[in-house]
Design a protein around this motif. Structure first.
Motif, PDB file in Angstrom:
ATOM      1  N   LYS A  33       0.826  -1.207   0.000  1.00 35.30           N
ATOM      2  CA  LYS A  33       0.000   0.000   0.000  1.00 35.30           C
ATOM      3  C   LYS A  33       0.866   1.265   0.000  1.00 35.30           C
ATOM      4  O   LYS A  33       0.538   2.250  -0.644  1.00 35.30           O
ATOM      5  CB  LYS A  33      -0.943   0.008   1.215  1.00 35.30           C
ATOM      6  N   GLU A  34       1.968   1.235   0.724  1.00 37.56           N
ATOM      7  CA  GLU A  34       2.861   2.398   0.777  1.00 37.56           C
ATOM      8  C   GLU A  34       3.551   2.610  -0.581  1.00 37.56           C
ATOM      9  O   GLU A  34       3.684   3.747  -1.051  1.00 37.56           O
ATOM     10  CB  GLU A  34       3.899   2.209   1.892  1.00 37.56           C
ATOM     11  N   LYS A  35       3.994   1.522  -1.195  1.00 40.06           N
ATOM     12  CA  LYS A  35       4.601   1.633  -2.530  1.00 40.06           C
ATOM     13  C   LYS A  35       3.597   2.203  -3.518  1.00 40.06           C
ATOM     14  O   LYS A  35       3.930   3.051  -4.349  1.00 40.06           O
ATOM     15  CB  LYS A  35       5.058   0.257  -3.034  1.00 40.06           C
ATOM     16  N   GLU A  36       2.364   1.720  -3.415  1.00 43.96           N
ATOM     17  CA  GLU A  36       1.303   2.128  -4.325  1.00 43.96           C
ATOM     18  C   GLU A  36       1.041   3.632  -4.232  1.00 43.96           C
ATOM     19  O   GLU A  36       0.944   4.313  -5.251  1.00 43.96           O
ATOM     20  CB  GLU A  36       0.034   1.341  -3.986  1.00 43.96           C
ATOM     21  N   ILE A  37       0.972   4.178  -3.022  1.00 43.55           N
ATOM     22  CA  ILE A  37       0.686   5.606  -2.864  1.00 43.55           C
ATOM     23  C   ILE A  37       1.871   6.464  -3.308  1.00 43.55           C
ATOM     24  O   ILE A  37       1.688   7.522  -3.908  1.00 43.55           O
ATOM     25  CB  ILE A  37       0.224   5.965  -1.430  1.00 43.55           C
ATOM     26  N   ILE A  38       3.093   6.015  -3.067  1.00 44.68           N
ATOM     27  CA  ILE A  38       4.284   6.749  -3.526  1.00 44.68           C
ATOM     28  C   ILE A  38       4.304   6.772  -5.049  1.00 44.68           C
ATOM     29  O   ILE A  38       4.533   7.816  -5.673  1.00 44.68           O
ATOM     30  CB  ILE A  38       5.582   6.114  -2.963  1.00 44.68           C
ATOM     31  N   TYR A  39       4.053   5.609  -5.662  1.00 44.79           N
ATOM     32  CA  TYR A  39       4.024   5.541  -7.122  1.00 44.79           C
ATOM     33  C   TYR A  39       2.929   6.442  -7.671  1.00 44.79           C
ATOM     34  O   TYR A  39       3.139   7.189  -8.624  1.00 44.79           O
ATOM     35  CB  TYR A  39       3.810   4.084  -7.572  1.00 44.79           C
ATOM     36  N   TRP A  40       1.744   6.362  -7.071  1.00 46.12           N
ATOM     37  CA  TRP A  40       0.590   7.152  -7.507  1.00 46.12           C
ATOM     38  C   TRP A  40       0.907   8.648  -7.457  1.00 46.12           C
ATOM     39  O   TRP A  40       0.682   9.385  -8.400  1.00 46.12           O
ATOM     40  CB  TRP A  40      -0.607   6.834  -6.613  1.00 46.12           C
ATOM     41  N   PHE A  41       1.445   9.099  -6.355  1.00 42.17           N
ATOM     42  CA  PHE A  41       1.643  10.524  -6.125  1.00 42.17           C
ATOM     43  C   PHE A  41       2.874  11.076  -6.867  1.00 42.17           C
ATOM     44  O   PHE A  41       2.810  12.117  -7.505  1.00 42.17           O
ATOM     45  CB  PHE A  41       1.770  10.791  -4.619  1.00 42.17           C
ATOM     46  N   TYR A  42       4.010  10.351  -6.811  1.00 46.38           N
ATOM     47  CA  TYR A  42       5.255  10.900  -7.346  1.00 46.38           C
ATOM     48  C   TYR A  42       5.563  10.490  -8.789  1.00 46.38           C
ATOM     49  O   TYR A  42       6.195  11.244  -9.513  1.00 46.38           O
ATOM     50  CB  TYR A  42       6.439  10.525  -6.446  1.00 46.38           C
ATOM     51  N   PHE A  43       5.145   9.326  -9.195  1.00 41.75           N
ATOM     52  CA  PHE A  43       5.478   8.871 -10.531  1.00 41.75           C
ATOM     53  C   PHE A  43       4.357   9.125 -11.534  1.00 41.75           C
ATOM     54  O   PHE A  43       4.621   9.399 -12.695  1.00 41.75           O
ATOM     55  CB  PHE A  43       5.868   7.391 -10.522  1.00 41.75           C
ATOM     56  N   GLU A  44       3.123   9.000 -11.086  1.00 44.27           N
ATOM     57  CA  GLU A  44       1.993   9.255 -11.980  1.00 44.27           C
ATOM     58  C   GLU A  44       1.473  10.686 -11.848  1.00 44.27           C
ATOM     59  O   GLU A  44       0.609  11.097 -12.606  1.00 44.27           O
ATOM     60  CB  GLU A  44       0.867   8.254 -11.710  1.00 44.27           C
TER      61      GLU A  44
ATOM     62  N   ARG B 276      -1.108   7.636   5.072  1.00 41.14           N
ATOM     63  CA  ARG B 276      -0.384   6.539   4.417  1.00 41.14           C
ATOM     64  C   ARG B 276       0.847   7.095   3.698  1.00 41.14           C
ATOM     65  O   ARG B 276       1.933   6.516   3.769  1.00 41.14           O
ATOM     66  CB  ARG B 276      -1.327   5.842   3.434  1.00 41.14           C
ATOM     67  N   LYS B 277       0.676   8.215   3.004  1.00 44.28           N
ATOM     68  CA  LYS B 277       1.795   8.855   2.286  1.00 44.28           C
ATOM     69  C   LYS B 277       2.837   9.337   3.287  1.00 44.28           C
ATOM     70  O   LYS B 277       4.044   9.138   3.097  1.00 44.28           O
ATOM     71  CB  LYS B 277       1.294  10.022   1.442  1.00 44.28           C
ATOM     72  N   LYS B 278       2.397   9.948   4.367  1.00 42.20           N
ATOM     73  CA  LYS B 278       3.290  10.477   5.398  1.00 42.20           C
ATOM     74  C   LYS B 278       4.121   9.346   6.007  1.00 42.20           C
ATOM     75  O   LYS B 278       5.337   9.459   6.177  1.00 42.20           O
ATOM     76  CB  LYS B 278       2.479  11.191   6.469  1.00 42.20           C
ATOM     77  N   LYS B 279       3.462   8.214   6.310  1.00 40.69           N
ATOM     78  CA  LYS B 279       4.141   7.064   6.911  1.00 40.69           C
ATOM     79  C   LYS B 279       5.172   6.486   5.932  1.00 40.69           C
ATOM     80  O   LYS B 279       6.299   6.140   6.329  1.00 40.69           O
ATOM     81  CB  LYS B 279       3.110   6.004   7.293  1.00 40.69           C
ATOM     82  N   ALA B 280       4.815   6.407   4.654  1.00 42.23           N
ATOM     83  CA  ALA B 280       5.730   5.871   3.641  1.00 42.23           C
ATOM     84  C   ALA B 280       6.957   6.774   3.501  1.00 42.23           C
ATOM     85  O   ALA B 280       8.097   6.290   3.428  1.00 42.23           O
ATOM     86  CB  ALA B 280       5.004   5.736   2.299  1.00 42.23           C
ATOM     87  N   LEU B 281       6.753   8.077   3.501  1.00 44.61           N
ATOM     88  CA  LEU B 281       7.876   9.005   3.381  1.00 44.61           C
ATOM     89  C   LEU B 281       8.782   8.953   4.608  1.00 44.61           C
ATOM     90  O   LEU B 281      10.008   9.046   4.478  1.00 44.61           O
ATOM     91  CB  LEU B 281       7.370  10.434   3.149  1.00 44.61           C
ATOM     92  N   GLU B 282       8.186   8.781   5.774  1.00 47.76           N
ATOM     93  CA  GLU B 282       8.994   8.674   6.998  1.00 47.76           C
ATOM     94  C   GLU B 282       9.862   7.421   6.954  1.00 47.76           C
ATOM     95  O   GLU B 282      11.032   7.444   7.346  1.00 47.76           O
ATOM     96  CB  GLU B 282       8.097   8.663   8.235  1.00 47.76           C
ATOM     97  N   LYS B 283       9.299   6.312   6.460  1.00 46.25           N
ATOM     98  CA  LYS B 283      10.077   5.071   6.327  1.00 46.25           C
ATOM     99  C   LYS B 283      11.232   5.279   5.344  1.00 46.25           C
ATOM    100  O   LYS B 283      12.361   4.856   5.599  1.00 46.25           O
ATOM    101  CB  LYS B 283       9.191   3.926   5.840  1.00 46.25           C
ATOM    102  N   LEU B 284      10.914   5.911   4.210  1.00 42.00           N
ATOM    103  CA  LEU B 284      11.959   6.158   3.204  1.00 42.00           C
ATOM    104  C   LEU B 284      13.052   7.055   3.777  1.00 42.00           C
ATOM    105  O   LEU B 284      14.243   6.787   3.599  1.00 42.00           O
ATOM    106  CB  LEU B 284      11.371   6.808   1.947  1.00 42.00           C
ATOM    107  N   ARG B 285      12.649   8.111   4.447  1.00 32.61           N
ATOM    108  CA  ARG B 285      13.594   9.060   5.028  1.00 32.61           C
ATOM    109  C   ARG B 285      14.468   8.354   6.062  1.00 32.61           C
ATOM    110  O   ARG B 285      15.702   8.534   6.081  1.00 32.61           O
ATOM    111  CB  ARG B 285      12.829  10.208   5.672  1.00 32.61           C
TER     112      ARG B 285
END
Length: 181
Positions: free
Chosen positions: A133-144, A165-174
């Motif tokens: 789900k986190e990959k999906e939202i990052i792809y949706w927002f930043y790549f598409e 969900r986006k905030k949590k994914a970015l925190e993990k990436l960071r």
């Protein structure tokens, strides 16, 4: 033809008539060792030679004859200049005793290239650690380049959930990215 008989005024008028063509040809011609003004003078000398060599009994046009003479003289000058060319190799020894290749500044920054490669590798590793789900939202927002509002509607969730969900994914990436630097 008065210019051919030695009338200087008629010859000057012919040179003035062909000066725009000479200037145009000189502007698009580069010959090592010659400046723009030199090329214009060479073109003007070409006109004088063409006037003296033109056969008035010819069927062809005088204008075409002169323009071809100017062009041919520039080409001939280029050919002669190329034949005189020097040997230049990147391995040639220059005044300070070093090879030419060693003193040429490089615009490529090797360190920056390695840093970018390392950053991409860390980002890929971080993306691999995200949930589906986190990959999906990052792809949706930043790549598409689609909005979170559209994501929420497409997934049937509320907008606030999409934001979290986006905030949590970015925190993990960071954390993954800066934790490995």
């Amino acid at each position: 033809m008065l210019a051919k008989t030695g009338d200087k005024k008629a010859l000057e008028e012919i040179i003035i008539k062909f000066t725009p063509f000479i200037v145009k040809t000189a502007k698009r011609t580069y010959i090592r060792g010659y400046e723009y003004r030199d090329l214009i003078q060479i073109g003007q000398v070409s006109v004088i030679k063409a006037v003296n060599m033109f056969d008035v009994n010819r069927i062809g046009s005088f204008t075409t004859y002169v323009m071809n003479a100017i062009t041919r003289n520039f080409y001939n000058l280029i050919r002669c200049n190329v034949k005189e060319g020097c040997c230049c190799s990147l391995n040639s020894i220059i005044d300070c005793g070093a090879e030419l290749i060693d003193v040429i500044p490089s615009e490529e920054n090797l360190e920056e290239g390695f840093e970018k490669k390392e950053e991409r590798m860390l980002l890929k590793k971080g993306l691999d650690n995200l949930s589906l789900k986190e990959k999906e939202i990052i792809y949706w927002f930043y790549f598409e380049n689609k909005t979170l509002n559209d994501y929420a509607k497409a997934k049937g969730i509320c907008y606030r959930t999409a934001v979290e969900r986006k905030k949590k994914a970015l925190e993990k990436l960071r954390g993954n990215f800066y934790g490995n630097l």
